[in-house]
Design an enzyme around this catalytic site. Structure first.
Site, PDB file in Angstrom:
ATOM      1  N   GLU A 106       6.548   8.641 -19.698  1.00 34.95           N
ATOM      2  CA  GLU A 106       5.304   9.379 -19.908  1.00 34.95           C
ATOM      3  C   GLU A 106       5.464  10.805 -19.397  1.00 34.95           C
ATOM      4  O   GLU A 106       5.312  11.045 -18.185  1.00 34.95           O
ATOM      5  CB  GLU A 106       4.157   8.701 -19.142  1.00 34.95           C
ATOM      6  N   SER A 133      -0.727  10.755 -24.816  1.00 31.21           N
ATOM      7  CA  SER A 133      -1.508  11.123 -26.011  1.00 31.21           C
ATOM      8  C   SER A 133      -1.025  10.433 -27.277  1.00 31.21           C
ATOM      9  O   SER A 133      -1.085  11.006 -28.370  1.00 31.21           O
ATOM     10  CB  SER A 133      -1.538  12.645 -26.206  1.00 31.21           C
ATOM     11  N   ASN A 158      -3.821   1.241 -20.973  1.00 33.69           N
ATOM     12  CA  ASN A 158      -4.118   1.572 -19.579  1.00 33.69           C
ATOM     13  C   ASN A 158      -5.521   2.158 -19.534  1.00 33.69           C
ATOM     14  O   ASN A 158      -5.722   3.317 -19.895  1.00 33.69           O
ATOM     15  CB  ASN A 158      -3.075   2.596 -19.073  1.00 33.69           C
ATOM     16  N   HIS A 202       2.608   4.954 -11.970  1.00 37.89           N
ATOM     17  CA  HIS A 202       1.986   5.888 -12.921  1.00 37.89           C
ATOM     18  C   HIS A 202       1.940   7.283 -12.276  1.00 37.89           C
ATOM     19  O   HIS A 202       1.756   7.401 -11.065  1.00 37.89           O
ATOM     20  CB  HIS A 202       0.572   5.403 -13.276  1.00 37.89           C
ATOM     21  N   GLU A 227      -0.284   9.387 -12.122  1.00 40.77           N
ATOM     22  CA  GLU A 227      -1.503   9.659 -11.355  1.00 40.77           C
ATOM     23  C   GLU A 227      -1.405   9.041  -9.963  1.00 40.77           C
ATOM     24  O   GLU A 227      -1.927   9.581  -8.990  1.00 40.77           O
ATOM     25  CB  GLU A 227      -2.729   9.140 -12.133  1.00 40.77           C
ATOM     26  N   GLY A 257      -3.126  12.641 -21.470  1.00 34.85           N
ATOM     27  CA  GLY A 257      -4.536  13.024 -21.535  1.00 34.85           C
ATOM     28  C   GLY A 257      -4.751  14.460 -21.982  1.00 34.85           C
ATOM     29  O   GLY A 257      -5.851  14.998 -21.870  1.00 34.85           O
ATOM     30  N   LYS A 279      -7.277   2.878 -17.040  1.00 35.25           N
ATOM     31  CA  LYS A 279      -7.513   3.748 -15.863  1.00 35.25           C
ATOM     32  C   LYS A 279      -8.848   3.374 -15.204  1.00 35.25           C
ATOM     33  O   LYS A 279      -9.225   2.206 -15.230  1.00 35.25           O
ATOM     34  CB  LYS A 279      -7.449   5.227 -16.250  1.00 35.25           C
TER      35      LYS A 279
HETATM   36  C1  PEP Z   1      -1.427   7.129 -19.562  1.00 31.74           C
HETATM   37  O1  PEP Z   1      -1.980   7.716 -18.653  1.00 31.74           O
HETATM   38  O2  PEP Z   1      -0.753   6.105 -19.317  1.00 31.74           O
HETATM   39  C2  PEP Z   1      -1.542   7.687 -20.908  1.00 31.74           C
HETATM   40  C3  PEP Z   1      -0.575   7.516 -21.754  1.00 31.74           C
HETATM   41  O3  PEP Z   1      -2.687   8.388 -21.192  1.00 31.74           O
HETATM   42  P1  PEP Z   1      -3.100   9.096 -22.603  1.00 31.74           P
HETATM   43  O4  PEP Z   1      -2.722   8.162 -23.708  1.00 31.74           O
HETATM   44  O5  PEP Z   1      -4.565   9.318 -22.490  1.00 31.74           O
HETATM   45  O6  PEP Z   1      -2.318  10.368 -22.656  1.00 31.74           O
END
Ligand code: PEP
Length: 262
Positions: free
Chosen positions: A171, A217, A12, A99, A101, A177, A14
Site C-alpha cells: 500500500e 484507492s 478494511n 497498516h 496508519e 485515501g 477502518k
Molecule cells: C487502506 O487504507 O488499506 C486503503 C487501501 O484505503 P483506500 O482504499 O481508501 O485508499
C-alpha cells in the site's frame, strides 16, 4: 496471476460503521458477492462490529472475517488491546497488521509488527502484513529499499511451513485515501520485488503460494488493470469497501481476472 494463488479482496473498514450499520453493509455484501467461491473475500470491521458480523456470516462460507489489529501478547495488562485468542473466539480468520496508519499514528515499528505476525500465525490467524512507502521515499528513489526492509523485518522468524498463511498488502502511503493510484506497472514493480524477497526467505514453491494484495484507492474504475498484473493477487480496499455495490464490483473484477488466467 497464476492460478496457484486464489485472489483475495479484503475490505478494511477502518474506524467506520457501528455494529448495526456494519450489519447492513455485510448483508449487502453477501448479496453482491453471491455464491461464487473462486475469489476469496474478507471484511474487516472495527472490533466492536466483529461479533455481529460473525453472527451474520455464520453459514456463509465464501466471506471471511478479519480484524484490523491485535496485540502480540496472549493476555495481560495492555489496556485497550485485543489478543489473537480473543479474535479467534469471534471466528476471525484474517488480521491486518502494520497498516501505515498504525505505523504513523501509533508508532508501530517493524519489530513490534513482526511480534504480531508471529503471534497471529501461532493462533492460526492469517496476517495481512501491510507495507509501503511515503511520497517522499518514492521521490527519493527509496521505494524498494523501504518495502524490502518492511517485508524482511515483518516476516523475521516466520516458519516456512506457515509462510503460505501470510498475505502481504503493498500500500503506497501516498495512494491511501487520496484517489491517487499507483499505475499497474508501478505496482507490479514493487510486487515483483516482494515476490523475489519471498523466494529468498521461503523458497520458490512457498513464495508462489503467498498472496500479495495491492491497496491504495483501488476502486471499480481502476481494478481491472491492476488485477491483471502478474504478481497482484487481489486488493486491500479502504474507501470502496464501505459500499456494498463498489465492493461487489471489485470481487467481480477479481473473478474476471481469475478466469482470464485459469
Ligand atoms: C487502506 O487504507 O488499506 C486503503 C487501501 O484505503 P483506500 O482504499 O481508501 O485508499
Amino acid at each position: 496471476m497464476a492460478q496457484v494463488r486464489k485472489y483475495l479482496i479484503a475490505g478494511n473498514w477502518k474506524m467506520n460503521k457501528t455494529a448495526s450499520d456494519g450489519a447492513d453493509l455485510i448483508k449487502g455484501i453477501i448479496q453482491e458477492v453471491g455464491e461464487q467461491t473462486e475469489v476469496g473475500v474478507a471484511v474487516c470491521p472495527p472490533f466492536t462490529g466483529l461479533e455481529t458480523a460473525a453472527e451474520i456470516l455464520e453459514g456463509v462460507n465464501n466471506i471471511s472475517l478479519g480484524a484490523q489489529n491485535m496485540h502480540p501478547e496472549p493476555e495481560g495488562a495492555y489496556t485497550g488491546e485485543i489478543s489473537a485468542a480473543m479474535l479467534r473466539t469471534l471466528y476471525v480468520s484474517f488480521v491486518i497488521l502494520g497498516h501505515s496508519e498504525r505505523r504513523e499514528y501509533f508508532g508501530e515499528s517493524d519489530a513490534f509488527i513482526n511480534q504480531k505476525v508471529l503471534a497471529a500465525l501461532e493462533s492460526n490467524l492469517k496476517p495481512i502484513l501491510c507495507v509501503g512507502e511515503t511520497l517522499e521515499q518514492r521521490e527519493d528513489g527509496h521505494t524498494l529499499s523501504v518495502v524490502s526492509r518492511q517485508v524482511n523485518e515483518g516476516l523475521k522468524d516466520v516458519p516456512k511451513d506457515k509462510a503460505d498463511q501470510v498475505v502481504i498488502a503493498y500500500e503506497p502511503i501516498w495512494a491511501i485515501g487520496t484517489g491517487k493510484t499507483a499505475t499497474p506497472e508501478m505496482a507490479q514493480e514493487v510486487h515483483g520485488e516482494i515476490r523475489s524477497i519471498l523466494v529468498q526467505l521461503f523458497g520458490e514453491a512457498t513464495a508462489k503460494k503467498i498472496r500479495i494484495l495491492y491497496g491504495g484507492s483501488m476502486k471499480p474504475a481502476n481494478a481491472d488493470e491492476l488485477l491483471a498484473m502478474k504478481d497482484i493477487d487481489g486488493g486491500l480496499i479502504g474507501g470502496a469497501s464501505l459500499d456494498a455495490k463498489s465492493f461487489g464490483k471489485l470481487v467481480s473484477s477479481a473473478l474476471a481476472a481469475s478466469r482470464a488466467t485459469a
